[in-house]
Design an enzyme around this catalytic site. Structure first.
Site, PDB file in Angstrom:
ATOM      1  N   ARG A  48       0.786  -1.294   0.021  1.00 33.73           N
ATOM      2  CA  ARG A  48      -0.041   0.288  -0.160  1.00 33.73           C
ATOM      3  C   ARG A  48       0.783   0.833   0.269  1.00 33.73           C
ATOM      4  O   ARG A  48       2.023   1.360   0.663  1.00 33.73           O
ATOM      5  CB  ARG A  48      -0.721  -0.197   1.065  1.00 33.73           C
ATOM      6  CG  ARG A  48      -2.113  -1.056   1.094  1.00 33.73           C
ATOM      7  CD  ARG A  48      -3.207  -0.649   2.456  1.00 33.73           C
ATOM      8  NE  ARG A  48      -2.317  -1.753   3.293  1.00 33.73           N
ATOM      9  CZ  ARG A  48      -1.918  -0.048   4.827  1.00 33.73           C
ATOM     10  NH1 ARG A  48      -1.837   0.637   3.979  1.00 33.73           N
ATOM     11  NH2 ARG A  48      -1.021  -0.963   5.341  1.00 33.73           N
ATOM     12  N   HIS A  82     -10.839  -2.013  11.574  1.00 31.27           N
ATOM     13  CA  HIS A  82      -9.263  -3.530  10.861  1.00 31.27           C
ATOM     14  C   HIS A  82      -9.190  -4.717  12.036  1.00 31.27           C
ATOM     15  O   HIS A  82      -7.895  -4.323  12.588  1.00 31.27           O
ATOM     16  CB  HIS A  82      -8.616  -2.447  10.640  1.00 31.27           C
ATOM     17  CG  HIS A  82      -6.987  -2.781  10.474  1.00 31.27           C
ATOM     18  ND1 HIS A  82      -5.661  -2.876   9.904  1.00 31.27           N
ATOM     19  CD2 HIS A  82      -6.667  -4.171   9.407  1.00 31.27           C
ATOM     20  CE1 HIS A  82      -5.200  -3.674   9.266  1.00 31.27           C
ATOM     21  NE2 HIS A  82      -5.685  -4.601   8.530  1.00 31.27           N
ATOM     22  N   LYS A 131      -9.143  -2.838   2.035  1.00 33.48           N
ATOM     23  CA  LYS A 131      -9.239  -1.008   2.189  1.00 33.48           C
ATOM     24  C   LYS A 131     -10.160  -0.185   1.529  1.00 33.48           C
ATOM     25  O   LYS A 131     -10.757   0.912   3.033  1.00 33.48           O
ATOM     26  CB  LYS A 131      -8.097  -1.128   2.098  1.00 33.48           C
ATOM     27  CG  LYS A 131      -7.052  -2.234   3.543  1.00 33.48           C
ATOM     28  CD  LYS A 131      -7.683  -2.637   4.597  1.00 33.48           C
ATOM     29  CE  LYS A 131      -6.928  -3.726   5.515  1.00 33.48           C
ATOM     30  NZ  LYS A 131      -5.939  -4.066   5.228  1.00 33.48           N
ATOM     31  N   ASP A 156      -9.562  -9.622   8.988  1.00 37.54           N
ATOM     32  CA  ASP A 156      -8.853  -8.440   8.593  1.00 37.54           C
ATOM     33  C   ASP A 156      -9.823  -7.697   9.387  1.00 37.54           C
ATOM     34  O   ASP A 156      -9.231  -5.810   9.779  1.00 37.54           O
ATOM     35  CB  ASP A 156      -8.029  -8.233   7.625  1.00 37.54           C
ATOM     36  CG  ASP A 156      -7.407  -7.250   6.672  1.00 37.54           C
ATOM     37  OD1 ASP A 156      -6.587  -7.266   7.573  1.00 37.54           O
ATOM     38  OD2 ASP A 156      -7.440  -6.342   6.100  1.00 37.54           O
ATOM     39  N   CYS A 199       0.450  -7.874  11.936  1.00 40.42           N
ATOM     40  CA  CYS A 199       0.758  -7.428  12.996  1.00 40.42           C
ATOM     41  C   CYS A 199       0.233  -8.692  13.509  1.00 40.42           C
ATOM     42  O   CYS A 199      -0.188  -9.025  14.967  1.00 40.42           O
ATOM     43  CB  CYS A 199       0.900  -6.352  13.596  1.00 40.42           C
ATOM     44  SG  CYS A 199       2.221  -5.372  13.679  1.00 40.42           S
TER      45      CYS A 199
HETATM   46  P1  GTP Z   1      -2.030  -8.120   7.467  1.00 43.30           P
HETATM   47  O1  GTP Z   1      -2.522  -8.855   6.761  1.00 43.30           O
HETATM   48  O2  GTP Z   1      -1.556  -6.875   6.569  1.00 43.30           O
HETATM   49  O3  GTP Z   1      -3.343  -6.436   8.158  1.00 43.30           O
HETATM   50  O4  GTP Z   1      -1.462  -8.663   8.670  1.00 43.30           O
HETATM   51  P2  GTP Z   1      -2.111  -9.443   9.812  1.00 43.30           P
HETATM   52  O5  GTP Z   1      -2.405  -8.893  11.049  1.00 43.30           O
HETATM   53  O6  GTP Z   1      -3.028 -10.811   9.323  1.00 43.30           O
HETATM   54  O7  GTP Z   1      -1.106  -9.745  10.253  1.00 43.30           O
HETATM   55  P3  GTP Z   1      -0.301 -11.453   9.958  1.00 43.30           P
HETATM   56  O8  GTP Z   1      -1.699 -12.894  11.104  1.00 43.30           O
HETATM   57  O9  GTP Z   1      -0.620 -12.204   8.974  1.00 43.30           O
HETATM   58  O10 GTP Z   1       1.354 -11.707  10.747  1.00 43.30           O
HETATM   59  C1  GTP Z   1       2.375 -11.025   9.750  1.00 43.30           C
HETATM   60  C2  GTP Z   1       3.533 -11.689  10.747  1.00 43.30           C
HETATM   61  O11 GTP Z   1       3.294 -11.289  12.035  1.00 43.30           O
HETATM   62  C3  GTP Z   1       3.685 -12.924  10.198  1.00 43.30           C
HETATM   63  O12 GTP Z   1       5.323 -12.885   9.601  1.00 43.30           O
HETATM   64  C4  GTP Z   1       3.787 -13.939  11.164  1.00 43.30           C
HETATM   65  O13 GTP Z   1       4.612 -15.115  11.646  1.00 43.30           O
HETATM   66  C5  GTP Z   1       3.937 -12.925  12.198  1.00 43.30           C
HETATM   67  N1  GTP Z   1       3.238 -13.799  13.750  1.00 43.30           N
HETATM   68  C6  GTP Z   1       1.847 -13.318  13.773  1.00 43.30           C
HETATM   69  N2  GTP Z   1       1.538 -13.568  14.628  1.00 43.30           N
HETATM   70  C7  GTP Z   1       2.511 -13.281  15.941  1.00 43.30           C
HETATM   71  C8  GTP Z   1       3.035 -14.018  17.762  1.00 43.30           C
HETATM   72  O14 GTP Z   1       1.551 -14.292  17.993  1.00 43.30           O
HETATM   73  N3  GTP Z   1       4.736 -13.744  17.501  1.00 43.30           N
HETATM   74  C9  GTP Z   1       5.286 -13.523  17.003  1.00 43.30           C
HETATM   75  N4  GTP Z   1       6.402 -13.735  17.135  1.00 43.30           N
HETATM   76  N5  GTP Z   1       4.774 -13.932  15.276  1.00 43.30           N
HETATM   77  C10 GTP Z   1       3.318 -13.611  14.867  1.00 43.30           C
HETATM   78  C1  SPV Z   2      -2.835  -4.211   5.241  1.00 36.97           C
HETATM   79  O1  SPV Z   2      -2.031  -4.191   4.491  1.00 36.97           O
HETATM   80  O2  SPV Z   2      -3.396  -4.412   6.486  1.00 36.97           O
HETATM   81  C2  SPV Z   2      -3.570  -5.794   4.602  1.00 36.97           C
HETATM   82  C3  SPV Z   2      -2.875  -5.214   2.951  1.00 36.97           C
HETATM   83  O3  SPV Z   2      -4.328  -5.937   5.498  1.00 36.97           O
HETATM   84  S1  SPV Z   2      -3.837  -4.869   1.737  1.00 36.97           S
HETATM   85  O4  SPV Z   2      -5.145  -5.572   1.170  1.00 36.97           O
HETATM   86  O5  SPV Z   2      -2.784  -4.510   0.845  1.00 36.97           O
HETATM   87  O6  SPV Z   2      -3.992  -3.380   2.553  1.00 36.97           O
HETATM   88 MN    MN Z   3      -5.311  -5.952   7.159  1.00 35.58          MN
END
Ligand code: GTP
Ligand code: SPV
Ligand code: MN
Length: 581
Positions: free
Chosen positions: A70, A227, A207, A278, A251
């Site tokens: 983004r 979000h 988004k 999400d 995160c």
């Molecule tokens: P968006 O799709 O961008 O909104 O991200 P999200 O909030 O869904 O994050 P996602 O669950 O995909 O995790 C992002 C990164 O953080 C990945 O590389 C995961 O492996 C890592 N991660 C997720 N949960 C944990 C956790 O509890 N501990 C640690 N150390 N890393 C984590």
């Molecule tokens: C984020 O960045 O929070 C996502 C991926 O979930 S995107 O669809 O590119 O916004």
């Molecule tokens: Mn997201």
């Protein structure tokens, strides 16, 4: 084909003429249509076929190397009054923005097909859902929208019945970062996106519609567009409680939404059910509780870090009917990313022979797209028209220090301050520096379609209407030790924290008071079965001096949003400050 809705036909005709599209295709969302699109993308190289034996019906898309995340600095909210967009958004005068975008769109689809993509955000028959139509020249966008939204004929039928819809116009243009804008016109319920083909910039249902436009609509209609993931936690007694959690991009939302309970919990009968990963639309119900629907129908999840150990449910759904964007591949053409396993990839995300000197093999923001129905923990309530009742709202960030593993807000008003003051380290999900702590209220910094001061006021007003509001918590899975390692094991073990949260919601466990909120008492986070005992003293420490500095920073941050910061939020901060001194 045309629509029964003349307003839609007229808009499609006008855009098609302006962009000089060579063809117009109305998407019905059928399997046959998808197959034709995929074949065409295989011919043009927009998609590459992955190993048919290990990953049937899976494809790789490599986006332009300068179009991989983004672009917050090129994203605008164009309200007629600049102040309504707030300091949290880039603003442009609507007339100026339209003139700029008209110039870019003029003639941009010569030789290309204009796809008309009707979609419904939320269960197709839910009164809480909202529809939109995206006009795009990207077949990759069409294929992703089909996996991530209820797209096609049923959505078009609903659009025709309702007569209103969010208008999204998108063209990849020349993918020139100098000619790239993501414009939102909340007062017109419209979005215009030019020059990017990537994720949140181009899949306009996500988004742009379900957060920026929807948050603006939600404010006037009395609900919230957030979000947040939505997850159901089933205890050994078979009762399912729902939690909504807001963490900034990359995160941990996708991971928490489909976590697998630790073995000791599984043996007792704990289960986890995924409603969304999400985005969450929250509506007050007649019973004074808050109800959540997931407007999406699929995942656009972060690939790196996803493995059999961290997120087995994700891995289980990624072996068929998935699109991978900017991942690496192995010698036998399987998708690969850092953290998956210890194989050495053959080709990096740009299609070059893998060479560690060029950086990671998969782009740090590489992603998978897959239907939510393929998720092993898919909730049978995910299509519920009324949504699921929320017991707890959780705000979380990525912070190496200060923020404890978990903290409970005293009440709704304090919870709005906790959410509003959230900070987190930046990630690769947006272009720019990674790892810098920035304030990201409610994980909505990049996504709130209006002034944060008004947004906090809306949260406070909504809370007053709820006779049974969810309790609000803050979590942090990302505390680091002196060597830079994560202290908390995270992933499936995060259920240990959710168990405490839900016990608090039911009044089953005490907590200890601090000036900044309530912390678990010693021994109240269940650590049974953990191979290594994490340093709970650090994870649950209350650092008075650190918090004193933090409230100063929060105070300065809130001032940026004057004169629109609600008095109740300032009173709450004053209360915390005096308790700290
Ligand atoms: P968006 O799709 O961008 O909104 O991200 P999200 O909030 O869904 O994050 P996602 O669950 O995909 O995790 C992002 C990164 O953080 C990945 O590389 C995961 O492996 C890592 N991660 C997720 N949960 C944990 C956790 O509890 N501990 C640690 N150390 N890393 C984590
Ligand atoms: C984020 O960045 O929070 C996502 C991926 O979930 S995107 O669809 O590119 O916004
Ligand atoms: Mn997201």
């Amino acid at each position: 084909m045309t629509s029964k809705l003349s307003a839609l036909n007229e808009w499609v005709d006008q855009v098609s003429a302006q962009c000089r599209a060579s063809r117009v295709h109305w998407c019905d969302g059928s399997e046959a249509e998808t197959q034709r699109l995929i074949e065409q993308m295989l011919e043009t190289g927009d998609l590459l076929k992955l190993n048919e034996q290990t990953h049937p019906d899976c494809y790789l898309h490599r986006s332009d190397p300068k179009d991989v995340a983004r672009v917050e600095h090129l994203t605008f909210v164009c309200t007629s009054n600049k102040d309504d967009a707030g300091p949290n958004n880039n603003w442009m005068d609507p007339a100026e923005a339209h003139a700029l975008m008209n110039g870019l769109f003029s003639g941009c689809m010569e030789g290309r097909t204009l796809y008309v993509v009707p979609y419904c955000m939320g269960p197709i028959d839910s009164p809480l859902s909202r529809c939109g139509v995206e006009l795009t020249d990207s077949p990759y966008v069409v294929a992703n929208m089909r996996l991530m939204t209820r797209m096609g004929q049923a959505a078009l039928d609903r659009v025709e019945r309702e007569g209103t819809f969010v208008k999204g116009l998108h063209s990849t243009g020349e993918l020139d970062p100098e000619r790239r804008y993501i414009m939102h016109f909340p007062e017109e319920l419209s979005i215009q996106s030019f020059g990017s083909g990537y994720g949140g910039n181009a899949l306009l249902g996500k988004k742009c519609h379900a957060l920026r436009i929807a948050s603006y609509q939600a404010r006037s209609e009395g609900w919230l567009a957030e979000h947040m993931l939505i997850v159901g936690i089933e205890n050994p007694a078979g009762e399912v409680r729902y939690v909504a959690a807001a963490f900034p991009s990359a995160c941990g939302k996708t991971n928490l939404a489909m976590l697998i309970p630790p073995e000791a919990y599984r043996e007792q009968g704990w289960k986890v059910w995924t409603v969304g990963d999400d985005i969450c639309w929250l509506h007050p119900g007649e019973d004074g509780r808050l109800y959540a629907i997931n407007p999406e129908a699929g995942f656009f999840g972060v690939a790196p870090g996803t493995s059999d150990k961290t997120n087995p449910n994700a891995l289980a759904m990624l072996d068929r009917e998935a699109i991978f964007t900017n991942v690496a591949t192995t010698e036998d053409n399987q998708p690969w990313w850092e953290g998956l396993d210890d194989r050495v990839p053959a080709t990096d995300w740009q299609g070059r022979d893998f060479d560690p000197k060029n950086g990671p093999a998969a782009h740090p923001n590489s992603r998978f797209t897959v239907s939510i129905q393929r998720c092993p923990s898919y909730s049978d309530q995910a299509e519920s028209k009324a949504g699921v009742p929320i017991d707890a709202i959780v705000f979380g960030g990525r912070r190496a220090s200060l923020a404890p593993l978990v903290l409970e807000a005293r009440d709704w008003q304090h919870g709005v301050l906790v959410g509003g003051a959230m900070a987190s380290e930046t990630t690769a999900a947006a272009t720019g520096q990674v790892g810098v702590v920035r304030r990201d209220p409610m994980a909505m910094k990049p996504f709130c379609g209006y002034h944060f001061g008004d947004y906090w006021g809306h949260w406070l007003a909504l809370g007053e209407k709820l006779t049974h509001p969810p309790k609000i918590f803050q979590v942090n899975w990302f505390r680091r030790d002196a060597d830079g390692g994560f202290i908390w094991p995270g992933f499936g073990d995060n259920l240990r924290v959710l168990e405490w949260i839900l016990a608090r919601c039911r009044g089953e466990v005490e907590a200890s008071e601090t000036p900044v909120g309530l912390l678990p008492a010693d021994g109240d986070i269940n650590l049974d079965g953990l191979a290594e005992q994490p340093d709970m003293n650090t994870l649950l420490a209350f650092d008075q001096a650190g918090w004193r500095e933090e409230v100063q920073a929060i105070d300065a941050f809130l001032q940026e949003f004057e004169p629109r910061v609600p008095q109740a939020l300032k009173d709450e901060l004053a209360r915390v400050k005096s308790a700290l001194s």
